[in-house]
Design an enzyme around this catalytic site. Structure first.
Site, PDB file in Angstrom:
ATOM      1  N   LYS A  71       1.125  -0.891  -0.173  1.00 40.22           N
ATOM      2  CA  LYS A  71      -0.025   0.040   0.175  1.00 40.22           C
ATOM      3  C   LYS A  71       1.031   1.563  -0.005  1.00 40.22           C
ATOM      4  O   LYS A  71       0.812   2.283  -0.599  1.00 40.22           O
ATOM      5  CB  LYS A  71      -0.803   0.134   0.778  1.00 40.22           C
ATOM      6  CG  LYS A  71      -2.105  -1.451   1.419  1.00 40.22           C
ATOM      7  CD  LYS A  71      -3.470  -0.845   0.339  1.00 40.22           C
ATOM      8  CE  LYS A  71      -3.835  -1.886   0.809  1.00 40.22           C
ATOM      9  NZ  LYS A  71      -3.222  -3.312   1.074  1.00 40.22           N
TER      10      LYS A  71
HETATM   11  C1  LIG Z   1      -3.843  -4.958   0.080  1.00 43.33           C
HETATM   12  C2  LIG Z   1      -2.963  -5.794  -0.103  1.00 43.33           C
HETATM   13  C3  LIG Z   1      -3.419  -7.447  -0.969  1.00 43.33           C
HETATM   14  C4  LIG Z   1      -4.257  -6.867  -2.138  1.00 43.33           C
HETATM   15  O1  LIG Z   1      -4.317  -5.852  -3.489  1.00 43.33           O
HETATM   16  P1  LIG Z   1      -5.860  -6.027  -4.146  1.00 43.33           P
HETATM   17  O2  LIG Z   1      -5.084  -4.235  -4.488  1.00 43.33           O
HETATM   18  O3  LIG Z   1      -6.451  -5.309  -2.667  1.00 43.33           O
HETATM   19  O4  LIG Z   1      -5.737  -6.120  -4.930  1.00 43.33           O
HETATM   20  C5  LIG Z   1      -2.301  -7.964  -1.520  1.00 43.33           C
HETATM   21  N1  LIG Z   1      -1.361  -8.512  -0.181  1.00 43.33           N
HETATM   22  C6  LIG Z   1      -1.336  -6.928   0.863  1.00 43.33           C
HETATM   23  C7  LIG Z   1      -0.007  -6.921   1.801  1.00 43.33           C
HETATM   24  C8  LIG Z   1      -2.163  -6.183   0.723  1.00 43.33           C
HETATM   25  O5  LIG Z   1      -1.655  -5.612   2.313  1.00 43.33           O
END
Ligand SMILES: *Cc1c(COP(=O)(O)O)cnc(C)c1O
Length: 495
Positions: free
Chosen positions: A112
């Protein structure tokens, strides 16, 4: 060329990139999409000589066409700096026949950060460009990861305040510690007596409260959202796929124009959609492999053409992928309808009314770029152990879902193309599940003992983000009832 954005659910409004970033969601409830996906105008030889920041500019300039070169470069340089613990920003690690694209070198050691470190700067620049006079207040409800990444991104960004609500007894001890130790004069973290749904409903109610909006305006504030459907989060995620390809090419791992596969552990469908946009921009990609955990709503969608959220919600060891409504899928649906907003709206209405929808055969034909797969809890633990024992490399539970699905795919499809696996979190963030996968003997250790042990067995340094919270003072200790969220916000903003 000036690229405009429109809603996935109607054709009447066209907005600029900065307006789309400011608004977040279109007024009809649809998501903003670019009217065309632009093509890269530099070739791989040129890209392979560029830094991460330079590649970022080449990608973002094509999407954010109403930003000046100076504005955009300024945002990029403020985002991708020493907050990351490596100059490469998103390095590739080769293990067990695949390339792990490590997206966890930012402030909160999860992917993120890749978008949330730049979104605050894109937002404040967009506000200036559109002569918004108010300060921006980011209001977020979090079940753990997004809250901390948003706090870290917005901390001390001029012209913004960030208020995060989390369920007091509903996040892990490490996640809570990460949030309540957050520095920055403009950051506010509040625990609520309730669950994540209460927090989320409280936030939504404030967003929709016209009276509150008027009060805020008078006080010199306006709400905005750091939600993953913002186009200002999606576009920065395209960058690392272009970058990864350019590094493989630069390092002689692939030939010119060689097709690669990309495997993404998926929840809200944002990360894999960015890979799809990268493919459409001209990056040579064969398959986009969408990996789910036991909440395999996307696997079922790709195998049957029906999206159905009517099922039990399963808590797994990859909690950031525990999702039954993958919001960003709407952007793909829009594309496979042939940019038909009324058809997209019909399907999305069906999802909210009945919890499901089915796409047509013609639409399914356009999904050939994608391959769906899923990994059970057992598969996930097994692959962590196997890769560790074979190579010494330790991956987190989310990345492990992708690694497991990739193994299954390779076996079934007999496809030996090189593959990039999006590695979305540091194993330190999910140390207990990771260590237990390797050996249950670790389960008796405390959280920080586990961290030390992980460092030893993986031969890696403990990330600063974890080291810091061992001793960091608690700076936020406010707790409120779910019913008092709005009055808490009004107090903070002195309305
Ligand atoms: C948010 C997240 C995901 C999923 O990503 P999306 O873009 O929502 O599909 C996968 N792994 C981690 C560690 C995340 O924080």
């Amino acid at each position: 060329m000036n690229l405009l954005y429109k809603s996935t659910r109607s054709d009447d409004t066209l907005v600029t990139a900065s307006q789309a970033i400011l608004k977040g969601l279109a007024e009809d409830g649809g998501l903003f999409v670019p009217t065309v996906i632009p093509t890269l105008d530099v070739n791989m030889d040129e890209l392979s000589k560029m830094t991460y920041q330079e590649v970022a500019y080449e990608v973002m300039k094509l999407f954010f066409t109403d930003f000046t070169e100076e504005e955009l470069k300024n945002c990029i340089h403020k985002a991708y700096d020493e907050k990351f613990d490596t100059e490469e920003i998103a390095p590739l690690a080769k293990a067990e026949g695949a390339y792990y694209l490590e997206l966890f070198h930012g402030a909160t050691i999860a992917f993120k950060d890749m978008a949330l470190s730049i979104l605050p700067h894109l937002l404040t620049t967009s506000a200036k460009k559109n002569n918004a006079k108010n300060d921006i207040v980011i209001l977020t409800a979090t079940s753990g990861d997004t809250g901390k990444a948003a706090l870290a991104g917005f901390a001390d960004v001029e012209g913004t305040k960030i208020i995060v609500f989390y369920p007091k007894d509903g996040v892990s001890p490490i996640q809570e510690k990460q949030m309540v130790t957050q520095k920055g004069d403009n950051t506010y973290v509040i625990g609520i007596k309730g669950n994540f749904d209460d927090a989320q409903s409280g936030v939504k109610a404030m967003f929709n409260n016209k009276e509150l909006a008027a009060k805020m305006d008078k006080g010199g504030y306006q709400f905005s959202s750091a939600n993953s459907i913002n186009i200002g989060r999606l576009v920065p995620q395209i960058v690392y796929y272009v970058y990864a390809y350019s590094r493989l090419y630069k390092n002689g791992e692939i030939a010119k124009n060689e097709l690669i596969n990309i495997v993404v552990p998926t929840g809200n469908f944002g990360n894999i959609l960015a890979a799809y946009y990268a493919k459409n921009m001209g990056v040579p990609v064969n398959k986009l492999i969408c990996a789910s955990n036991d909440n395999k709503v996307l696997f079922d969608f790709f195998s049957t053409g029906t999206y159905d959220r009517n099922r039990d919600f399963i808590l797994t060891s990859s909690p950031s992928m525990d999702i039954l409504i993958s919001s960003n899928l709407e952007r793909l649906i829009y594309r496979i309808t042939g940019s038909d907003a009324s058809k997209t709206k019909e399907l999305m209405d069906s999802l909210s009314n009945k919890g499901n929808y089915e796409v047509t055969v013609k639409m399914r034909d356009q999904l050939k770029d994608f391959e769906g797969g899923y990994a059970s809890e057992g598969d996930t633990a097994d692959i962590i152990k196997k890769i560790y024992e074979d190579t010494g490399y330790v991956i987190d539970t989310h990345t492990a879902v992708a690694a497991s699905v990739y193994e299954q795919y390779k076996e079934a499809a007999k496809d030996s193309s090189k593959a990039v696996i999006a590695s979305t979190a540091s194993p330190y963030k999910f140390a207990r599940s990771v260590m237990n996968s390797i050996d249950m003997k670790y389960d008796s250790l405390s959280d920080f003992e586990l961290i030390d042990e992980l460092s030893k067995i993986s031969n890696t340094d403990i990330p600063k983000a974890i080291e810091e919270i061992r001793t960091a003072p608690v700076l936020h200790d406010k707790v409120c009832d779910a019913a008092d969220m709005q009055s808490t916000v009004e107090d903070i903003l002195k309305l």
